[in-house]
Design an enzyme around this catalytic site. Structure first.
Site, mmCIF file in Angstrom:
data_model
loop_
_atom_site.group_PDB
_atom_site.id
_atom_site.type_symbol
_atom_site.label_atom_id
_atom_site.label_comp_id
_atom_site.label_asym_id
_atom_site.label_seq_id
_atom_site.Cartn_x
_atom_site.Cartn_y
_atom_site.Cartn_z
ATOM 1 N N ARG A 1 -1.296 8.839 1.772
ATOM 2 C CA ARG A 1 -2.213 9.232 1.232
ATOM 3 C C ARG A 1 -2.314 10.632 1.702
ATOM 4 O O ARG A 1 -3.328 11.308 0.693
ATOM 5 C CB ARG A 1 -2.983 8.651 2.519
ATOM 6 N N GLU B 1 0.415 -1.329 -0.101
ATOM 7 C CA GLU B 1 0.020 0.251 0.312
ATOM 8 C C GLU B 1 0.665 1.188 -0.391
ATOM 9 O O GLU B 1 2.403 1.130 0.345
ATOM 10 C CB GLU B 1 -1.266 -0.215 1.217
ATOM 11 N N HIS C 1 -10.883 9.218 7.175
ATOM 12 C CA HIS C 1 -10.936 8.247 7.416
ATOM 13 C C HIS C 1 -9.818 8.071 8.739
ATOM 14 O O HIS C 1 -10.466 7.358 9.184
ATOM 15 C CB HIS C 1 -10.208 7.789 6.078
ATOM 16 N N SER D 1 -2.438 0.716 11.219
ATOM 17 C CA SER D 1 -3.808 1.465 12.926
ATOM 18 C C SER D 1 -2.900 0.062 13.271
ATOM 19 O O SER D 1 -3.860 -0.416 14.482
ATOM 20 C CB SER D 1 -4.919 1.660 12.049
HETATM 21 P P1 FAD Z 1 -12.838 0.442 16.097
HETATM 22 O O1 FAD Z 1 -12.671 -1.311 15.526
HETATM 23 O O2 FAD Z 1 -13.188 1.589 15.633
HETATM 24 O O3 FAD Z 1 -13.703 0.447 17.293
HETATM 25 C C1 FAD Z 1 -14.823 1.403 18.677
HETATM 26 C C2 FAD Z 1 -15.175 0.919 19.437
HETATM 27 O O4 FAD Z 1 -15.481 1.884 20.642
HETATM 28 C C3 FAD Z 1 -16.868 0.544 19.211
HETATM 29 O O5 FAD Z 1 -17.174 -0.774 19.839
HETATM 30 C C4 FAD Z 1 -17.760 1.364 19.233
HETATM 31 O O6 FAD Z 1 -18.909 0.991 19.477
HETATM 32 C C5 FAD Z 1 -16.776 1.892 20.761
HETATM 33 N N1 FAD Z 1 -17.185 3.139 21.096
HETATM 34 C C6 FAD Z 1 -17.174 4.412 21.002
HETATM 35 N N2 FAD Z 1 -18.165 5.291 21.426
HETATM 36 C C7 FAD Z 1 -18.576 4.938 22.692
HETATM 37 C C8 FAD Z 1 -18.866 4.999 23.326
HETATM 38 N N3 FAD Z 1 -19.599 6.303 23.983
HETATM 39 N N4 FAD Z 1 -19.210 4.060 24.567
HETATM 40 C C9 FAD Z 1 -18.973 3.017 24.723
HETATM 41 N N5 FAD Z 1 -18.866 2.514 23.425
HETATM 42 C C10 FAD Z 1 -18.214 3.236 22.722
HETATM 43 N N6 FAD Z 1 -6.841 0.305 9.319
HETATM 44 C C11 FAD Z 1 -5.196 -0.870 9.047
HETATM 45 O O7 FAD Z 1 -4.315 -0.742 9.682
HETATM 46 N N7 FAD Z 1 -5.607 -1.632 8.492
HETATM 47 C C12 FAD Z 1 -6.564 -1.692 6.934
HETATM 48 O O8 FAD Z 1 -7.052 -1.895 6.646
HETATM 49 C C13 FAD Z 1 -7.665 -0.109 7.445
HETATM 50 N N8 FAD Z 1 -8.941 0.049 6.848
HETATM 51 C C14 FAD Z 1 -9.989 0.451 7.100
HETATM 52 C C15 FAD Z 1 -11.087 0.556 6.454
HETATM 53 C C16 FAD Z 1 -11.930 1.765 6.848
HETATM 54 C C17 FAD Z 1 -13.381 1.523 5.894
HETATM 55 C C18 FAD Z 1 -12.306 2.306 8.140
HETATM 56 C C19 FAD Z 1 -13.252 2.861 8.833
HETATM 57 C C20 FAD Z 1 -11.279 2.070 9.082
HETATM 58 C C21 FAD Z 1 -9.491 1.249 8.393
HETATM 59 N N9 FAD Z 1 -8.573 1.269 9.127
HETATM 60 C C22 FAD Z 1 -7.404 0.284 8.173
HETATM 61 C C23 FAD Z 1 -8.733 1.944 10.244
HETATM 62 C C24 FAD Z 1 -8.825 0.996 11.503
HETATM 63 O O9 FAD Z 1 -9.594 0.060 11.046
HETATM 64 C C25 FAD Z 1 -9.016 1.036 12.369
HETATM 65 O O10 FAD Z 1 -7.985 2.825 13.198
HETATM 66 C C26 FAD Z 1 -9.028 0.848 13.732
HETATM 67 O O11 FAD Z 1 -10.059 -0.771 13.931
HETATM 68 C C27 FAD Z 1 -9.560 1.243 15.081
HETATM 69 O O12 FAD Z 1 -9.517 0.668 16.366
HETATM 70 P P2 FAD Z 1 -10.599 0.696 17.447
HETATM 71 O O13 FAD Z 1 -10.744 -0.789 17.997
HETATM 72 O O14 FAD Z 1 -9.296 1.476 18.061
HETATM 73 O O15 FAD Z 1 -11.673 1.615 16.959
HETATM 74 C C1 SIN Z 2 -7.315 0.462 2.936
HETATM 75 O O1 SIN Z 2 -7.335 -0.718 2.645
HETATM 76 O O2 SIN Z 2 -6.909 0.878 1.991
HETATM 77 C C2 SIN Z 2 -6.984 0.759 4.693
HETATM 78 C C3 SIN Z 2 -5.753 0.930 4.234
HETATM 79 C C4 SIN Z 2 -5.307 1.789 6.055
HETATM 80 O O3 SIN Z 2 -6.797 2.582 6.396
HETATM 81 O O4 SIN Z 2 -5.020 1.530 6.470
#
Ligand code: FAD
Ligand code: SIN
Length: 528
Positions: A284, A116, A345, A385
């Protein structure tokens, strides 16, 4: 009053990894605002970056991460996270995550790795183009077997509860107020340690790849409790989200560009080569800005992503999700280019933590996208991430375990939620209108390209909105929408404040008033 050893708010990769790795003798609450698997993790596509190929090195991954971060990554953090990558992938495999493999020329089974933007090697471990769903579903199915973990779905944390020690005068976190969205009751939950794993802030922008739970709740709660927050100006816009009048939040993975997809103007002309030698595989910030530039220059609604030179069988094997999703919108990616636009994003900033996830408020940790460890600097490299979620979760677990072994803090009495001064809300239109206005203002004035004037305008509007929302909040019974709205306006304000402080252009923050990078004055984090 419910009492726990550890309360984890958020059930994405970060929250689940903490919950699964903590010793089973701890009594844990895992709180999730919506269904347990709803969050950015579930929608992650490309994968998780880790050095798995013998031809690749940690040094190369570190150098790529530092280069993308435009001088603001914390080298020690980058080194720690990158060098822990293989170990974390092995942990995920132990949990049962089915990563894509291939057979090497010598007949061995090995990981299929994608590439990527910003990565100098193929180093993205993935499960076809739905890596997040594979990770989330696997971790969720594991946690359901843990008797020491109480799952609380459809519960939205409102605010942290703190107490100040009479002797040391030190403030610490002792729990949180949490709304049971089904019953409307607000619980006062006592916990010896609280972990914020609440994810990102994408919903503060009109167009975003993020799911609806991404309203910055954890960052807002931490800020109100007195935590430091950093680098909020560095909002990453993913270059390629599907442009279609019916489509909301559909991302087209960067791995498509890793496999040769080209960005085209409507006349079929490739344009990224004019912006960066790495063309479509530039980081990006560069690709999103180039698209924005071309769209504004030519008055376009979108540009096009073309992977049609690959065979249908290749696309079905590697990008079944993208193939199927686009087909549902009448686009055959094997034979035609896909209309795309950039969308908000990922937030590189967040609650300031060390590598163990410790915030400056004792007994409060933050892990995942809500936190700012110093890994991403001014621009996150793709797929770093999920890696950060996994690595910091594991170091946080060690730190929490030590803290709870040595800490004398037992559960303290906390005040119940006071709803005596509020009445039932009857003007939901105010919530939805304010929500729309915040997201539109942020998109128009605090987006990919900023100016002093646009930031000032945005600030003025947020000041008015914040006053109205706070008045609403103090008069009416809380609801999930109201909690989110109050957080969104604060997040918008923190982004604008940080953007105003950084009077230069660096990484994801680009302003026409200061188009150059200024290392003399701004080679440091923006700490609020
Ligand atoms: P999340 O997975 O967003 O989880 C947050 C949690 O907090 C959820 O359960 C939600 O319900 C809960 N929550 C929020 N507020 C509250 C509240 N007030 N009370 C109770 N619960 C709450 N990163 C990569 O490294 N590789 C990838 O391929 C990639 N692709 C992506 C594709 C997309 C479409 C998106 C949107 C992001 C992508 N990212 C990618 C970024 C990555 O997915 C996220 O940064 C990562 O998953 C965040 O994980 P997290 O556990 O911090 O939060
Ligand atoms: C993607 O698959 O393009 C998202 C990857 C990322 O946000 O790390």
């Amino acid at each position: 009053m419910q009492s726990y050893d550890v309360m984890i708010i958020g059930s994405g990769a970060a929250g689940l990894s903490v919950a699964l790795a903590l010793p089973k003798y701890f009594n844990i609450a895992l709180i999730s605002k919506s269904e347990i698997n709803e969050g950015a993790t579930f929608y992650a596509q490309g994968g998780i970056s880790a050095v798995m190929d013998p031809a690749d090195t940690n040094d190369a991954h570190i150098a790529d991460t530092l280069a993308a971060g435009s001088g603001l990554c914390h080298r020690d953090v980058v080194e720690h996270i990158v060098s822990s990558g293989r170990d974390r992938i092995e942990w995920l495999i132990e949990q049962g995550v089915p990563f894509s493999t291939r057979t090497s020329k010598s007949g061995n089974k090995e990981f299929h790795l994608t590439q990527e933007g910003g990565h100098s090697h193929r180093r993205v471990v993935h499960a076809a183009d739905a890596t997040g769903a594979a990770v989330e579903d696997t971790l969720v199915s594991r946690i359901k077997d843990y008797d020491n973990v109480s799952l609380m779905e459809s519960h939205a944390a409102i605010d942290l509860i703190t107490t100040t020690c009479q002797h040391t005068k030190q403030k610490r976190c002792v729990g949180a107020y949490v709304l049971n969205a089904a019953s409307g009751e607000v619980l006062a939950i006592n916990s010896r340690v609280v972990v914020l794993a609440t994810g990102g802030i994408g919903k503060v922008y009109l167009y975003t790849s993020n799911p609806s739970v991404a309203t910055g709740d954890g960052i807002a709660m931490a800020w109100r409790a007195g935590c430091r927050v950093a680098n909020m100006e560095f909002v990453q816009f993913h270059p390629t989200c599907l442009y279609h009048h019916r489509a909301k939040t559909i991302l087209l993975t960067e791995a498509l560009r890793g496999e040769g997809a080209e960005l085209l103007l409507p006349n079929g002309k490739r344009f990224m080569t004019a912006f960066d030698a790495r063309a479509e595989l530039a980081p990006r910030d560069i690709v999103a800005r180039a698209i924005d530039h071309e769209m504004k220059r030519l008055g376009l609604n979108c540009v096009y992503l073309d992977i049609s030179k690959k065979s249908k069988s290749f696309l079905l094997e590697h990008f079944p999700n993208a193939y199927q999703t686009c087909a549902e919108y009448g686009i055959d990616i094997a034979s035609e280019p896909i209309p795309v636009v950039p969308a908000a994003h990922y937030l590189c900033g967040g609650i300031v933590t060390d590598i163990k996830g410790q915030t400056n408020l004792p007994h409060l940790y933050a892990v995942g996208e809500a936190a700012c460890t110093g890994l991403h600097g001014a621009n996150r490299m793709a797929s770093n991430s999920l890696l950060e979620c996994l690595v910091v979760a594991s170091t946080a677990v060690e730190s929490i375990t030590d803290l709870l072994k040595s800490a004398t803090n037992e559960h303290v009495e906390i005040a119940p939620w006071d709803a005596s001064q509020v009445v039932e809300g009857n003007e939901d239109v105010i919530i939805s209108h304010s929500w729309d206005e915040i997201r539109r203002v942020m998109w128009d004035y605090v987006g990919i390209v900023r100016t002093n004037k646009r930031l000032e305008r945005a600030q003025l509007r947020m000041d008015i909105l914040k006053g109205e929302i706070n008045e609403f909040y103090s008069s009416f019974r809380v609801s999930k929408n109201l909690i989110e709205l109050r957080n969104l306006v604060l997040i918008a304000e923190l982004i604008i404040q940080s953007a105003k402080i950084r009077q230069e252009s660096r990484g994801l923050h680009y302003t026409l008033d200061y188009p150059k990078t200024d290392d003399i004055n701004f080679l440091s984090d923006t700490i609020l």
